[in-house]
Write a protein that holds these residues in place. Structure first.
Motif, PDB file in Angstrom:
ATOM      1  N   LEU A   3      30.538  37.066  25.261  1.00 48.68           N
ATOM      2  CA  LEU A   3      30.124  36.767  26.646  1.00 48.68           C
ATOM      3  C   LEU A   3      29.957  35.256  26.776  1.00 48.68           C
ATOM      4  O   LEU A   3      28.925  34.761  27.189  1.00 48.68           O
ATOM      5  N   ASP A   4      30.983  34.531  26.394  1.00 51.17           N
ATOM      6  CA  ASP A   4      30.787  33.085  26.423  1.00 51.17           C
ATOM      7  C   ASP A   4      32.005  32.314  26.912  1.00 51.17           C
ATOM      8  O   ASP A   4      32.098  31.113  26.718  1.00 51.17           O
TER       9      ASP A   4
ATOM     10  N   GLY B 297      30.577  29.088  27.740  1.00 53.09           N
ATOM     11  CA  GLY B 297      29.610  29.770  28.589  1.00 53.09           C
ATOM     12  C   GLY B 297      30.321  30.527  29.685  1.00 53.09           C
ATOM     13  O   GLY B 297      31.498  30.307  29.937  1.00 53.09           O
ATOM     14  N   CYS B 298      29.598  31.446  30.357  1.00 57.12           N
ATOM     15  CA  CYS B 298      30.259  32.241  31.397  1.00 57.12           C
ATOM     16  C   CYS B 298      30.534  31.361  32.592  1.00 57.12           C
ATOM     17  O   CYS B 298      29.631  30.737  33.118  1.00 57.12           O
ATOM     18  N   PRO B 299      31.759  31.318  33.028  1.00 53.70           N
ATOM     19  CA  PRO B 299      32.064  30.479  34.181  1.00 53.70           C
ATOM     20  C   PRO B 299      31.897  31.282  35.458  1.00 53.70           C
ATOM     21  O   PRO B 299      32.790  31.325  36.268  1.00 53.70           O
ATOM     22  N   ASP B 300      30.753  31.945  35.641  1.00 52.09           N
ATOM     23  CA  ASP B 300      30.774  32.995  36.650  1.00 52.09           C
ATOM     24  C   ASP B 300      30.558  32.591  38.092  1.00 52.09           C
ATOM     25  O   ASP B 300      31.013  33.275  38.981  1.00 52.09           O
TER      26      ASP B 300
ATOM     27  N   ARG C 263      28.055  28.313  32.750  1.00 55.13           N
ATOM     28  CA  ARG C 263      26.631  28.506  32.500  1.00 55.13           C
ATOM     29  C   ARG C 263      26.486  29.694  31.565  1.00 55.13           C
ATOM     30  O   ARG C 263      27.397  30.458  31.389  1.00 55.13           O
ATOM     31  N   ASP C 264      25.333  29.884  31.069  1.00 55.30           N
ATOM     32  CA  ASP C 264      25.192  30.870  30.010  1.00 55.30           C
ATOM     33  C   ASP C 264      24.029  31.825  30.251  1.00 55.30           C
ATOM     34  O   ASP C 264      23.553  32.460  29.340  1.00 55.30           O
ATOM     35  N   HIS C 265      23.541  31.918  31.457  1.00 52.05           N
ATOM     36  CA  HIS C 265      22.280  32.650  31.661  1.00 52.05           C
ATOM     37  C   HIS C 265      22.376  34.150  31.458  1.00 52.05           C
ATOM     38  O   HIS C 265      21.413  34.786  31.059  1.00 52.05           O
ATOM     39  N   ARG C 266      23.547  34.727  31.758  1.00 51.46           N
ATOM     40  CA  ARG C 266      23.641  36.181  31.621  1.00 51.46           C
ATOM     41  C   ARG C 266      23.364  36.608  30.189  1.00 51.46           C
ATOM     42  O   ARG C 266      22.748  37.633  29.927  1.00 51.46           O
ATOM     43  N   LYS C 267      23.836  35.771  29.284  1.00 52.96           N
ATOM     44  CA  LYS C 267      23.656  36.088  27.879  1.00 52.96           C
ATOM     45  C   LYS C 267      22.170  36.078  27.518  1.00 52.96           C
ATOM     46  O   LYS C 267      21.684  36.972  26.832  1.00 52.96           O
TER      47      LYS C 267
END
Ligand SMILES: Cc1cc2nc3c(=O)[nH]c(=O)nc-3n(C[C@H](O)[C@H](O)[C@H](O)COP(=O)(O)OP(=O)(O)OC[C@H]3O[C@@H](n4cnc5c(N)ncnc54)[C@H](O)[C@@H]3O)c2cc1C
Ligand code: HEM
Ligand code: SF4
Ligand code: SF4
Lengths: 468, 374
Positions: free
Chosen positions: B201-202, B207-210, B216-220
């Motif tokens: 999930l990176d 990091g997730c480019p969501d 960013r990486d907050h979901r993780k």
């Protein structure tokens, strides 16, 4: 904003184009202190023309890195270029580019672009080429992010339709902005607007009606408008208008922008026949990476600009898959019928091919000893009888990657005018000047090298010119 | 594939179309596990597609990077398609047959079961509640409402059922994926590590480019809170059971006892992590998401949040008159959670683990090579 649009009236450096060459130039000019505006004809999603479709670049380096398996010296790069172009290259410029390419992987990395590391050893790691993590669109995303963070302004759907050039000196560009056309002045111009591959009329000028049967692998926005404007304003041309990078792609691909997934890599596994059901070239002349880039031109020379790669069940699964499934039949006669070829001629061609095979030990990873004898044209390697049903065929057409006709430049990426003098304030980078280095032929990954190296130089020189 | 044969529905069919495109392209092969796993195949049956779908962590990197993403005519959207394909494959493999419909009816079934379960506790325990005046602080107080044997019977049965149903489903999923290589200790270790770190999930390491271009990486982080929070709650219950049977100590336990410390930490993880995931979900780029699956996701996130919230509330207020009602709520929510586990998003954890295990077993070898030529 006196021109009434969301664009400034004037800027230090105007960059035309939105691909690798343009962005490298914009970043480099901005880092050199210039204010920079990038004009990209395409809408945001399609930004970056053919660069969107790329996957790697070729740079010289003296030792292995995290992304490259071994050294690739300047001399070896030069020899490769000499071989693929058959000497049709400007040695001074080419060597300069190769020398500058050494620094390029680091520089590109510093602009935020990430390369693919080895994950357990199976990912495509090359010795000569570095692969972009996520491909060309990811690469562009990093360049745009860096450029914008540095303060480079970017306008999408901003096609340049006119250039105001006096005596080799750039003054202003006319830009289509929706319904209107606005004028933007600049101290320096960097032309990085690609080749003219998407301009069928221009292709027809040099290729004749055959051009109507070409498929364009990349962006529909590289119509050569800026190249034409520069040539008309007295820039010195370089290269032959029929020279281009062209490969065999699936005839069912869309007219534009089908990208990498329509390319076919199975020529070496079978035979290739034209609309008359005749073979026309040695399918096994050399390993595929050294031959893939000649097949577009070979097919362009065939009647109707179409050909068919024919192979049998033995070869299915030995090559990279592609978008469309092959045409399939249980006997050669029905396959011919499905392809619209004369079945008896088709069968005669294949029977002749099968009869000429001299058995050997098939190994598609090396130049093996399976070849034909007494056949014209021969198949020099990987020749196996096509005798195991089901039989398969892919219809293929020339897929044009990019054109080589361009503007001549000097080592500082300055455009040279017809009188031989360099323009004081016009620079070019990328496809639009690729013909300086690539007179013909191709070495994978060199398109991006040309754009990055000359883009970076052009930006640096434009900024320096602006300061003086 | 035999008995476990899975019919490809619309989403799996679309996944097949997209994997054929990606397999001819492979530009994303460095981003996550999906692409190297895909490269081992030349055609894609429903079982393989379900496997690939469960390997996809929905980070969105490949959509951001795809030159064929919509509006391109090839309309390649891997994360959205894989999310829909996951749901379709959960439904196709659910045990017993027919129950898979729950995955297609959004969160309504979860919500209904949850409400029914809470209502049942409130109704059944109402008479007993009046006797306690609501306060449940002294040891053994819980069991004056509901006997320990009864609790063990109800929750034990629900839990065993959930484990069995999930196992039956994941077994069918596993078989549909075809014969797997031998699973050894290293394979399990690799898969555990990949799951525990949510390695994929990176977005290929950035990091997730969501939501926007910058990753960013907050979901993780939120997922770690939920995942480990859930684990701690589970550990708390296990320790409490040991306290009860081995040490003969009855709940409720003191604030500084092991079960309460574990449960509190776990509850806090759920109460922060679940809304965090929800928040990320709502602000996520719409084009990544499987819109039809959203209610199911929401139901799952909300139930985890409620498990944590009612647990913490019960702990905080157990010496007040609210305690009895809160106990009913907490027990109702937990029972509802157990009952809906096999028929909701919970199964993703198990299926994803199975997919990571298969991926680890396949190792990093065997993929056809893509070459430098373009
Ligand atoms: C399918 C495919 C795969 C490829 N793979 C590779 C690879 O792996 N490695 C490699 O080195 N090369 C590869 N190439 C070649 C490579 O794409 C090009 O050599 C390179 O991208 C050229 O960069 P550029 O910046 O010059 O042009 P482009 O990236 O094409 O950019 C030109 C830009 O100019 C814009 N433009 C055009 N006209 C105007 C106008 N009038 N006004 C404003 N803007 C205008 C276009 O919209 C476009 O954004 C590939 C090409 C294709 C088609
Ligand atoms: C092998 C173990 C697990 C893995 C690999 C895993 C992986 C993932 C991934 C990749 C997502 C994001 C999916 C998406 O956004 O579409 C996700 C969502 C989520 N997971 Fe897990 N998970 C695991 C176990 C668990 C467990 C045990 C729990 C808690 C009980 C849990 C709770 C959640 C929640 C609440 C969400 C958000 C739901 C949503 O937004 O759709 N996960 N998980
Ligand atoms: S998501 Fe797009 S860029 Fe990535 S592998 Fe698939 S087709 Fe290629
Ligand atoms: S995990 Fe991310 S990069 Fe990999 S397939 Fe899913 S969305 Fe794409």
């Amino acid at each position: 904003m006196a021109n009434g649009a969301d664009l400034p009236d004037s800027i230090d450096t105007l960059v035309i184009g939105g691909g690798n060459a343009a962005l490298c130039a914009a970043i480099s000019a901005r880092r050199g202190g210039a204010s920079v505006l990038v004009l990209e004809a395409a809408p945001e999603f399609y930004r970056g023309g053919n660069t969107r479709h790329t996957r790697n670049m070729r740079c010289a380096h003296d030792s292995a890195t995290a992304f490259l398996t071994g050294p690739y010296t300047e001399e070896e790069f030069w020899q490769d270029l000499l071989r693929v172009t058959g000497g049709e290259t400007d040695e001074d410029l080419a060597r300069h580019m190769i020398a500058e390419s050494k620094d390029m992987l680091d520089w590109i990395g510093q602009q935020g672009v990430r390369f693919q590391p080895s994950l357990g050893g199976t990912l495509s790691l090359g010795r000569t080429n570095s692969f972009f993590l996520g491909g060309g669109r990811a690469m562009l995303k990093s360049l745009y992010r860096t450029a914008e963070a540095l303060g480079v302004r970017v306008a999408y759907e901003a096609e340049v339709v006119g250039l105001d050039i006096e005596d080799g000196v750039f003054r202003a560009a006319r830009v289509r902005r929706g319904e209107r056309t606005v004028s933007i002045g600049a101290r320096t111009l960097i032309a990085a607007a690609g080749g003219f591959e998407a301009n069928t009329e221009w292709l027809r000028d040099s290729w004749g009606p055959a051009a109507d049967n070409f498929l364009i692998r990349g962006t529909p926005y590289n119509r050569g408008t800026v190249l034409r404007l520069l040539l008309d304003a007295g820039a010195m041309p370089v290269g032959d208008p029929t020279q281009c990078h062209a490969v065999a792609i699936d005839a069912r691909a869309p007219r534009f922008d089908g990208g990498i997934i329509t390319r076919l890599d199975c020529v070496v596994f079978g035979v290739v026949v034209n609309a008359n059901a005749e073979r026309f070239y040695d399918e096994g002349e050399d390993v595929w990476p050294k031959r893939y880039a000649i097949w577009g031109r070979l097919i362009a020379a065939q009647p109707g600009q179409i050909a068919y790669i024919v192979f049998d069940a033995k070869s299915l699964g030995l090559f990279m898959p592609s978008l469309f499934p092959p045409v399939q039949a249980n006997d050669l006669g029905s396959l011919a019928a499905k392809l619209g070829l004369d079945p008896s001629r088709f069968q005669a061609t294949l029977a002749g091919f099968n009869a000429a095979i001299r058995d050997g030990t098939f190994d598609h990873t090396v130049l093996d000893d399976c070849r034909t004898e007494g056949l014209d044209p021969p198949k020099s390697h990987w020749a196996r009888r096509i005798d195991t049903p089901p039989f398969y065929a892919y219809p293929v057409r020339p897929g044009i990657t990019f054109t080589y006709l361009g503007v001549r430049v000097d080592r500082n990426a300055r455009i040279r005018m017809q009188d031989g003098r360099p323009s004081p304030n016009m620079f070019a980078a990328g496809e639009i000047m690729a013909g300086n280095v690539l007179g013909r032929g191709y070495a994978a990954g060199i398109g991006m090298t040309i754009g990055s190296v000359f883009g970076r130089i052009a930006g640096r020189e434009a900024a320096r010119h602006g300061r003086n | 594939m035999g008995e476990t044969e899975m019919k490809a529905g619309a989403a799996l069919e679309e996944a097949g179309r997209i994997m054929t495109i990606c397999n001819s392209c492979r530009y994303c092969e460095g981003l996550c596990a999906v692409f190297p796993a895909m490269e081992r195949h030349t055609t894609f049956d429903a079982g393989t597609l379900a496997h690939l779908a469960s390997l996809c962590h929905g980070c969105g990197a490949c959509l951001d990077d795809c030159q064929f993403a919509p509006p391109h005519e090839f309309a390649v959207n891997v994360p959205r398609t894989m999310a829909a394909a996951r749901r379709e494959s959960y439904a196709a493999h659910a045990w017993p047959r027919g129950t898979g419909i729950a995955f297609l009816h959004g969160g309504r079934i979860t919500a209904a079961v949850m409400l029914a379960s809470i209502a049942a506790f409130l109704l059944v325990l109402a008479p007993a509640m009046s006797g306690t005046r609501g306060v449940l602080a002294a040891p053994g107080a819980f069991y004056r409402l509901m006997s320990h044997q009864m609790m063990v019977a109800v929750f034990g049965l629900a839990f065993v059922y959930a484990v069995f149903a999930i196992a039956a489903g994941v077994r069918r999923f596993w078989r549909a994926g075809g014969a797997a290589r031998a699973i050894g200790r290293t394979t399990i270790a690799v898969a555990l590590n990949d799951a525990a770190r949510l390695r994929y999930l990176d977005g290929g390491g950035a990091g997730c480019p969501d939501t926007q271009d910058a990753p960013r990486d907050h979901r993780k982080i939120y997922h770690h809170l939920v995942f480990y929070g859930f684990g701690l709650c589970f550990a708390a219950t296990t320790v409490a059971t040991l306290f009860h049977y081995v040490l003969g100590r009855e709940a409720p336990y003191p604030f500084l006892s092991l079960p309460v410390l574990l449960g509190t930490a776990g509850g806090v993880g759920l109460v922060i992590g679940a809304p965090g995931l929800l928040f990320e979900k709502l602000r996520r780029k719409r084009d990544f998401a499987d819109a039809a699956g959203r209610p199911l996701d929401l139901a799952f996130v909300l139930s985890l949040f409620l498990v944590g919230l009612t647990g913490l509330a019960l702990l905080a207020l157990r010496a007040t008159p609210w305690a009895a009602v809160l106990l009913c709520l907490h027990l109702g929510v937990v029972l509802g959670f157990f009952l809906t586990m096999p028929y909701g998003k919970f199964v993703h954890g198990i299926w994803r683990f199975a997919a990571l295990l298969r991926h680890a077993a396949e190792g990093q070898t065997g993929a056809a090579e893509s070459d430098a030529a373009t």
